[in-house]
Design a protein around this motif. Structure first.
Motif, mmCIF file in Angstrom:
data_model
loop_
_atom_site.group_PDB
_atom_site.id
_atom_site.type_symbol
_atom_site.label_atom_id
_atom_site.label_comp_id
_atom_site.label_asym_id
_atom_site.label_seq_id
_atom_site.Cartn_x
_atom_site.Cartn_y
_atom_site.Cartn_z
ATOM 1 N N UNK A 47 45.205 45.325 37.637
ATOM 2 C CA UNK A 47 45.443 46.270 36.462
ATOM 3 C C UNK A 47 44.532 47.471 37.060
ATOM 4 N N UNK A 48 44.594 48.728 36.416
ATOM 5 C CA UNK A 48 43.682 49.596 36.996
ATOM 6 C C UNK A 48 42.067 49.420 36.432
ATOM 7 N N UNK A 49 41.511 48.383 36.453
ATOM 8 C CA UNK A 49 40.150 48.420 35.928
ATOM 9 C C UNK A 49 39.261 47.753 37.278
ATOM 10 N N UNK A 50 38.220 48.251 37.193
ATOM 11 C CA UNK A 50 37.017 48.062 38.267
ATOM 12 C C UNK A 50 37.295 46.403 38.359
ATOM 13 N N UNK A 51 36.943 45.691 37.077
ATOM 14 C CA UNK A 51 36.914 44.168 37.324
ATOM 15 C C UNK A 51 38.106 43.553 37.625
ATOM 16 N N UNK A 52 39.327 43.951 37.449
ATOM 17 C CA UNK A 52 40.592 43.419 37.811
ATOM 18 C C UNK A 52 40.554 43.747 39.485
ATOM 19 N N UNK A 53 40.391 44.949 39.973
ATOM 20 C CA UNK A 53 40.455 45.423 41.239
ATOM 21 C C UNK A 53 39.548 44.606 42.066
ATOM 22 N N UNK A 54 38.068 44.412 41.541
ATOM 23 C CA UNK A 54 37.017 43.571 42.180
ATOM 24 C C UNK A 54 37.380 42.290 42.427
ATOM 25 N N UNK A 55 38.234 41.668 41.392
ATOM 26 C CA UNK A 55 38.510 40.205 41.623
ATOM 27 C C UNK A 55 39.802 40.036 42.777
ATOM 28 N N UNK A 56 40.680 41.017 42.455
ATOM 29 C CA UNK A 56 41.799 41.055 43.608
ATOM 30 C C UNK A 56 41.443 41.395 44.992
ATOM 31 N N UNK A 57 40.236 42.268 45.129
ATOM 32 C CA UNK A 57 39.672 42.320 46.344
ATOM 33 C C UNK A 57 39.201 41.201 47.066
ATOM 34 N N UNK A 58 38.588 40.045 46.326
ATOM 35 C CA UNK A 58 38.182 38.690 46.348
ATOM 36 C C UNK A 58 39.110 37.952 47.128
ATOM 37 N N UNK A 59 40.455 38.142 46.233
ATOM 38 C CA UNK A 59 41.513 37.508 46.792
ATOM 39 C C UNK A 59 41.929 37.839 48.194
ATOM 40 N N UNK A 60 42.060 38.959 48.010
ATOM 41 C CA UNK A 60 42.502 39.684 49.561
ATOM 42 C C UNK A 60 41.590 39.300 50.488
ATOM 43 N N UNK A 61 40.174 39.339 50.520
ATOM 44 C CA UNK A 61 39.277 38.989 51.404
ATOM 45 C C UNK A 61 39.634 37.320 51.743
ATOM 46 N N UNK A 62 39.983 36.468 50.664
ATOM 47 C CA UNK A 62 40.193 35.196 50.909
ATOM 48 C C UNK A 62 41.358 34.948 51.741
ATOM 49 N N UNK A 63 42.533 35.878 51.360
ATOM 50 C CA UNK A 63 43.681 35.575 52.162
ATOM 51 C C UNK A 63 43.504 36.106 53.687
ATOM 52 N N UNK A 64 42.722 36.925 53.916
ATOM 53 C CA UNK A 64 42.494 37.527 55.313
ATOM 54 C C UNK A 64 42.278 36.313 56.212
ATOM 55 N N UNK A 65 41.458 35.277 55.777
ATOM 56 C CA UNK A 65 41.445 34.128 56.474
ATOM 57 C C UNK A 65 42.434 33.162 57.055
ATOM 58 N N UNK A 66 43.635 33.610 56.348
ATOM 59 C CA UNK A 66 44.767 32.669 56.740
ATOM 60 C C UNK A 66 45.612 33.737 57.430
ATOM 61 N N UNK A 67 46.728 32.979 58.118
ATOM 62 C CA UNK A 67 47.794 33.697 58.952
ATOM 63 C C UNK A 67 48.925 34.379 57.900
#
Ligand SMILES: [Zn+2]
Lengths: 297, 141
Positions: free
Chosen positions: A186-206
């Motif tokens: 959702x367009x909040x800093x908190x939500x985007x921040x957590x989604x950024x973490x998910x993105x970072x975690x997924x970057x280590x997968x194929x």
């Protein structure tokens, strides 16, 4: 003296073989699935489950065969979203057929297995230590659900993931390298921040991430007939990922969902078109990827 | 986990698995050369970790009650319904019971209750393959 790898077999405990058999039966069960699309966020409360159901409806409208696996064992809501919470699972000779909503979307959810308002509990011989084994057990349950259901031929199997940015990698491992991901924020800093973490975690997968969906991007004001911002200050947190589309908050959708309905039943609704466009974008991007059933193993 | 007979430098073979008692599993291994036997005794945490994987020590050959055709075996206990929920109100034919084993154990209690309720409402007296087919069609699958 011999070491572990000098000894062929496991002396009869058969544990490795059983784990491999589990994997093989999941692969068999999912052999008719062309695209496995995991819908995650990391953050709870962003409307991901509702959006997953709406996306399934839009994909169905485009003529695709679609089912949903509700992977949120502790807060299952897909059964209710599809008004299937009273549906009884009936086994046949080869497994368990997948119940369908009246729009023809298959849904498998713990909500069909554990009656509301019961919480999902696991029996244990080790009392007071569930933190050490509960996650393992939850994945075992998911593997069982994946393996025992007759998914049949599907264009899309959507997997509605539970919250938890770190655990998204474990789901990627469970579903295999060919599973595609879509993240919801959702367009909040908190939500985007957590989604950024998910993105970072997924970057280590194929695994390939198709993009993100911005949900609750404004709300519809029935007085002036325009979409107004829901969050007063736009989020500064940038996500290094393509946006598949934005969906405004829709009170009509909330009411529909409570009745087990779908936006597909209400094509005039102002959030239906954005969801349809997202579904088309998902199809376009998924078609560039190798089919799940071929690449999984 | 593997066990080695040090004096023979030979891999030991699983001989016997005793069901968990107060959370501890006893697994007996023997050396095929000198017949020496040892027992591995797990603590409840170790038992639970193996159980959480949905596997059974000793594999399919190990004797267990209510063994499942599902590759994930009986160590995964039912949830959402204890043994009380499994009390049979209706006789199930062997064929129908076999079909129920195609389901994960945790999903059986609710399915069983739902199917039996369906049968009761129609004045049926037992659950057989035909009733299961009818119920399947009724529930739109
Ligand atoms: Zn020996």
């Amino acid at each position: 003296m011999k070491g572990y790898y000098d000894i062929v077999g496991d002396g009869g405990s058969d544990i490795l073989e059983q784990v491999e058999a589990q994997q093989a039966s999941i692969a068999r069960s999912l052999s008719g699935v062309r695209n496995l699309l995991a819908v995650g966020s990391g953050k709870g409360g962003v409307g991901k489950s509702t959006l997953t159901m709406q996306l399934a409806c839009a994909l169905r409208e485009l003529g695709h065969a679609v089912s949903i696996l509700d992977a949120d064992l502790n807060g299952p809501c897909q059964a209710r979203l599809g008004t299937l919470q009273d549906r009884v699972l009936v086994p046949d000779d080869s497994g368990v057929p997948v119940p369908k909503t009246r729009n023809g979307i298959g849904v498998v959810s713990m909500g069909m297995v554990v009656p509301e308002p019961r919480a999902v509990e696991f029996e244990s011989v080790a009392s007071g230590s569930s933190h050490t084994w509960r996650a393992t057990k939850e994945f075992t349950v998911l593997r069982e659900l994946l393996a025992c259901m007759n998914w049949g031929k599907l264009d899309y199997l959507l997997v509605d993931l539970p919250p938890g940015a770190e655990r998204i990698v474990q789901y990627a491992e469970l579903l295999g390298p060919a599973a595609l991901f879509v993240l919801v924020t959702i367009p909040s800093d908190m939500s985007r921040g957590i989604v950024a973490r998910s993105l970072d975690a997924l970057a280590k997968t194929p695994n390939r991430i198709l993009g993100y969906i911005e949900n609750m991007d404004g709300y519809y004001c029935s007085d002036c007939g325009r979409v107004k911002p829901l969050f007063p200050v736009p989020s500064d947190v940038k996500l290094d990922l393509d946006c598949l589309g934005t969906v405004p908050f829709d009170p009509e959708l909330a009411a529909l969902c409570d009745r087990g309905g779908s936006l597909a039943d209400s094509p005039g609704s102002f959030s239906w078109q954005p969801v349809q466009r997202i579904a088309e974008e998902v199809c376009r991007r998924a078609s560039e990827c190798a089919p799940y059933s071929k690449e999984r193993r | 986990m593997k066990f080695l007979c040090v004096s023979c430098d030979e891999a030991m073979k699983l001989k016997e698995v005793n069901p968990p008692e107060r959370g501890s599993l006893t697994v007996v291994y023997g050396c095929p050369r000198c017949q020496h036997e040892i027992a591995m005794l797990t603590n409840p945490y170790e038992t639970q970790v193996v159980a959480s994987l949905g596997v059974r020590v000793g594999g399919e050959s190990a004797e267990t009650e209510g063994a499942s055709k599902c590759p994930f075996s009986g160590v995964v206990q039912s949830m959402g319904g204890g043994p009380e929920d499994l009390k049979i109100g209706f006789p199930w034919t062997p064929e129908a019971s076999l079909r129920l084993e195609n389901m994960p154990e945790f999903a059986r209690p609710m399915a069983k209750t739902g199917i039996e309720t369906y049968a009761k409402e129609r004045g049926l007296t037992q659950i057989d393959a035909q009733v299961l087919e009818q119920a399947k069609n009724f529930f739109g699958m």
